[in-house]
Design a protein around this motif. Structure first.
Motif, PDB file in Angstrom:
ATOM      1  N   GLN A  97     -11.906 -39.606 -62.567  1.00 16.98           N
ATOM      2  CA  GLN A  97     -12.228 -38.138 -62.521  1.00 16.98           C
ATOM      3  C   GLN A  97     -13.698 -37.539 -61.861  1.00 16.98           C
ATOM      4  N   ALA A  98     -14.813 -38.510 -62.453  1.00 15.27           N
ATOM      5  CA  ALA A  98     -16.026 -38.247 -62.021  1.00 15.27           C
ATOM      6  C   ALA A  98     -16.327 -38.449 -60.612  1.00 15.27           C
ATOM      7  N   TRP A  99     -15.710 -39.760 -60.442  1.00 16.67           N
ATOM      8  CA  TRP A  99     -15.800 -40.173 -58.832  1.00 16.67           C
ATOM      9  C   TRP A  99     -14.975 -39.211 -57.753  1.00 16.67           C
ATOM     10  N   VAL A 100     -13.902 -38.660 -58.242  1.00 15.98           N
ATOM     11  CA  VAL A 100     -12.939 -37.810 -57.460  1.00 15.98           C
ATOM     12  C   VAL A 100     -13.961 -36.700 -57.097  1.00 15.98           C
ATOM     13  N   VAL A 101     -14.463 -36.083 -58.213  1.00 16.40           N
ATOM     14  CA  VAL A 101     -15.231 -34.861 -58.058  1.00 16.40           C
ATOM     15  C   VAL A 101     -16.587 -34.960 -57.141  1.00 16.40           C
ATOM     16  N   PHE A 102     -17.271 -36.041 -57.396  1.00 19.30           N
ATOM     17  CA  PHE A 102     -18.386 -36.581 -56.638  1.00 19.30           C
ATOM     18  C   PHE A 102     -17.986 -36.757 -55.164  1.00 19.30           C
TER      19      PHE A 102
END
Length: 193
Positions: A97-102
């Protein structure tokens, strides 16, 4: 006198015609100059329009990509929340999730991208005695009263120059050591320090 009036009149008429012709040529030259200036101006506008068109088209495409990534993440979260998708590893899911948001923020031209996931780890401050540095650097740092990596990060080129050694060699070593400890000393860690 009558004999002189005729030739003078002819000369005056000829001079007037010459002045008129010169004036006409000047006028025509000014007209062509205005045409040329207008064409240059329009060419500049055409070029500017193409550049802005490319920029806006690319920005819209990037923005749409970012929005699609966010929609995908929302759909993925909904699938997990509803039980249609099961998780094998909660930590991996959080990282995903953190990577998709980034990545969505990075693609979005309307957002300034922040740090990558995991990049928000603060630098490691260690005492000078524990820093892996050469003796040629240790001595100047000690004479400057440096106690740890944080102090080392604050050392200026002028302070190194005052130590009487080859300050640029010392600066490179400081940058290598501090970069290894997580300090922001260089924008491109792949290039040699």
């Amino acid at each position: 006198m009558e004999g002189l009036i005729g030739p003078i009149t002819v000369e005056l008429v000829a001079a007037r015609r010459g002045t008129r012709a010169s004036s006409e040529r000047d006028r025509e030259s000014r007209q062509y100059e205005k045409i040329r200036a207008r064409r240059v101006f329009r060419s500049h506008l055409d070029s500017e329009e193409r550049e802005w068109g490319k920029f806006v088209t690319n920005s819209v495409r990037d923005w749409q990509t970012a929005e699609q990534m966010r929609a995908y993440l929302a759909a993925f979260r909904a699938a997990v929340d509803s039980g249609r998708r099961t998780l094998r590893n909660k930590a991996e899911y959080d990282n995903f999730q953190a990577w998709v948001v980034f990545l969505a923020n990075k693609a979005d031209p309307l957002i300034t991208t922040g740090l990558r996931p995991g990049e928000d780890v603060p630098p490691t401050n260690v005492p000078l005695a524990e820093m892996d540095i050469s003796s040629r650097l240790r001595s100047p740092l000690e004479s400057l009263g440096v106690r740890d990596a944080n102090d080392t990060y604050q050392v200026s080129d002028d302070q190194l120059k005052q130590q009487g050694a080859s300050w640029n060699v010392l600066r490179k070593e400081i940058e290598r050591v501090l970069f290894g400890l997580g300090y922001a000393v260089d924008d491109d860690p792949s290039k040699p320090l």
